[in-house]
Enzyme design. Structure first.
Site, PDB file in Angstrom:
ATOM      1  N   ARG A  94       0.811  -1.225   0.000  1.00 57.77           N
ATOM      2  CA  ARG A  94       0.000   0.000   0.000  1.00 57.77           C
ATOM      3  C   ARG A  94       0.839   1.267   0.000  1.00 57.77           C
ATOM      4  NH1 ARG A  94      -3.400  -1.485   4.791  1.00 57.77           N
ATOM      5  NH2 ARG A  94      -2.476  -3.552   4.773  1.00 57.77           N
ATOM      6  N   GLU A 114       1.153  -6.087  13.155  1.00 57.70           N
ATOM      7  CA  GLU A 114      -0.021  -6.286  14.016  1.00 57.70           C
ATOM      8  C   GLU A 114      -0.576  -7.697  13.867  1.00 57.70           C
ATOM      9  OE1 GLU A 114      -3.229  -3.524  13.303  1.00 57.70           O
ATOM     10  OE2 GLU A 114      -4.210  -4.034  15.183  1.00 57.70           O
TER      11      GLU A 114
HETATM   12  O1  LIG Z   1       3.061  -0.871  11.781  1.00 57.15           O
HETATM   13  P1  LIG Z   1       2.875  -2.311  11.441  1.00 57.15           P
HETATM   14  O2  LIG Z   1       2.282  -3.108  12.552  1.00 57.15           O
HETATM   15  O3  LIG Z   1       4.125  -2.924  10.930  1.00 57.15           O
HETATM   16  O4  LIG Z   1       1.778  -2.405  10.295  1.00 57.15           O
HETATM   17  C1  LIG Z   1       1.723  -1.551   9.189  1.00 57.15           C
HETATM   18  C2  LIG Z   1       1.873  -2.297   7.906  1.00 57.15           C
HETATM   19  O5  LIG Z   1       0.828  -3.283   7.752  1.00 57.15           O
HETATM   20  C3  LIG Z   1       0.210  -3.139   6.480  1.00 57.15           C
HETATM   21  O6  LIG Z   1       0.858  -3.851   5.483  1.00 57.15           O
HETATM   22  P2  LIG Z   1       0.718  -5.424   5.287  1.00 57.15           P
HETATM   23  O7  LIG Z   1       1.924  -6.087   5.866  1.00 57.15           O
HETATM   24  O8  LIG Z   1      -0.609  -5.881   5.764  1.00 57.15           O
HETATM   25  O9  LIG Z   1       0.888  -5.613   3.728  1.00 57.15           O
HETATM   26  P3  LIG Z   1       0.137  -5.084   2.422  1.00 57.15           P
HETATM   27  O10 LIG Z   1       0.425  -3.600   2.303  1.00 57.15           O
HETATM   28  O11 LIG Z   1       0.820  -5.868   1.376  1.00 57.15           O
HETATM   29  O12 LIG Z   1      -1.329  -5.344   2.549  1.00 57.15           O
HETATM   30  C4  LIG Z   1       0.352  -1.655   6.196  1.00 57.15           C
HETATM   31  O13 LIG Z   1       0.207  -1.365   4.813  1.00 57.15           O
HETATM   32  C5  LIG Z   1       1.730  -1.355   6.714  1.00 57.15           C
HETATM   33  O14 LIG Z   1       2.730  -1.669   5.753  1.00 57.15           O
HETATM   34  N1  LIG Z   2      -5.350  -2.175  11.536  1.00 58.19           N
HETATM   35  C1  LIG Z   2      -4.736  -2.063  10.355  1.00 58.19           C
HETATM   36  N2  LIG Z   2      -5.427  -1.614   9.284  1.00 58.19           N
HETATM   37  C2  LIG Z   2      -4.822  -1.519   8.069  1.00 58.19           C
HETATM   38  N3  LIG Z   2      -3.537  -1.824   7.875  1.00 58.19           N
HETATM   39  C3  LIG Z   2      -2.839  -2.268   8.923  1.00 58.19           C
HETATM   40  N4  LIG Z   2      -1.554  -2.663   9.047  1.00 58.19           N
HETATM   41  C4  LIG Z   2      -1.354  -3.034  10.314  1.00 58.19           C
HETATM   42  N5  LIG Z   2      -2.445  -2.895  11.046  1.00 58.19           N
HETATM   43  C5  LIG Z   2      -3.397  -2.411  10.192  1.00 58.19           C
END
Ligand SMILES: O=P(O)(O)OC[C@H]1O[C@H](OP(=O)(O)OP(=O)(O)O)[C@H](O)[C@@H]1O
Ligand SMILES: Nc1ncnc2[nH]cnc12
Length: 184
Positions: free
Chosen positions: A72, A109
């Site tokens: 993202r 998370e």
């Molecule tokens: O602060 P944190 O606990 O590390 O979480 C934040 C991360 O989690 C989500 O990505 P995700 O790993 O779900 O991957 P995606 O963007 O490919 O959906 C979001 O886009 C951040 O990169």
């Molecule tokens: N609660 C949340 N919503 C969307 N992206 C996330 N990445 C980690 N935690 C998330």
């Protein structure tokens, strides 16, 4: 009303409130997932949010590269890079980059993963901006900072749309810290 820690003007915070939908218990029970897809689908809102991110990015001083975190972060980082006249560097999940890469593992998370960045993506001493959509536990942003450090470069700023304050990511990013358009 927007929070004292929001980096965006109140109308942009209000847009995020209206167009980022909370989805309970996804992808695992207990997580409130912040789904940005309605905001992405609204051209006016998308433009205002990108402009607000660029305004925050401009306060960081000179920047050599804007790093986006898969997936993202890839939506917003190139738009910011274009406005700053800086290059875009992708930070990818493990096994996706074709050339020699730095690697780091991290927890987030709802799981754990590995991130990678090409070894020749940055020059020692470069000042970089790291961009993502959400700051939750901070594990992902911290992993990006580790990759930057492995390259001998420096994180000048971390920028996200949304910070989930209760998960404590901001503390992990000390002393650089993170700027969020909207904090929940
Ligand atoms: O602060 P944190 O606990 O590390 O979480 C934040 C991360 O989690 C989500 O990505 P995700 O790993 O779900 O991957 P995606 O963007 O490919 O959906 C979001 O886009 C951040 O990169
Ligand atoms: N609660 C949340 N919503 C969307 N992206 C996330 N990445 C980690 N935690 C998330």
């Amino acid at each position: 009303m927007n929070s004292a820690t929001d980096s965006a003007p109140a109308p942009v915070s209000a847009l995020i409130d209206r167009l980022v939908r909370p989805i309970e218990d996804w992808p695992v029970p207990g997580v409130t997932f912040r789904d940005i897809t309605p905001l992405l689908a609204d051209p006016e809102a998308l433009r205002l949010v990108v402009d607000a991110l660029v305004d925050v990015a401009r306060t960081t001083g000179p920047i050599d590269a804007v790093l986006g975190i898969e997936a993202r972060g890839f939506i917003f980082a190139p738009a910011i890079a274009l406005e700053l006249n800086a290059g875009f560097v992708p930070i990818r999940k493990a096994g996706k980059l074709p050339s020699t890469s730095f690697t780091t593992s991290y927890d987030l998370e709802y799981g754990s993963a590995e991130l990678e960045m090409h070894r020749d993506a940055l020059q020692p001493g470069d000042r970089v901006l790291v961009v993502d959509d959400v700051l939750a536990t901070g594990g992902t942003m911290l992993a990006a900072a580790d990759l930057v450090q492995q390259a001998g470069a420096q994180v000048a700023g971390n920028i996200v749309l949304i910070e989930i304050q209760a998960l404590g990511g901001q503390e992990k990013l000390h002393p650089v810290g993170g700027s969020a358009l909207r904090t929940y």
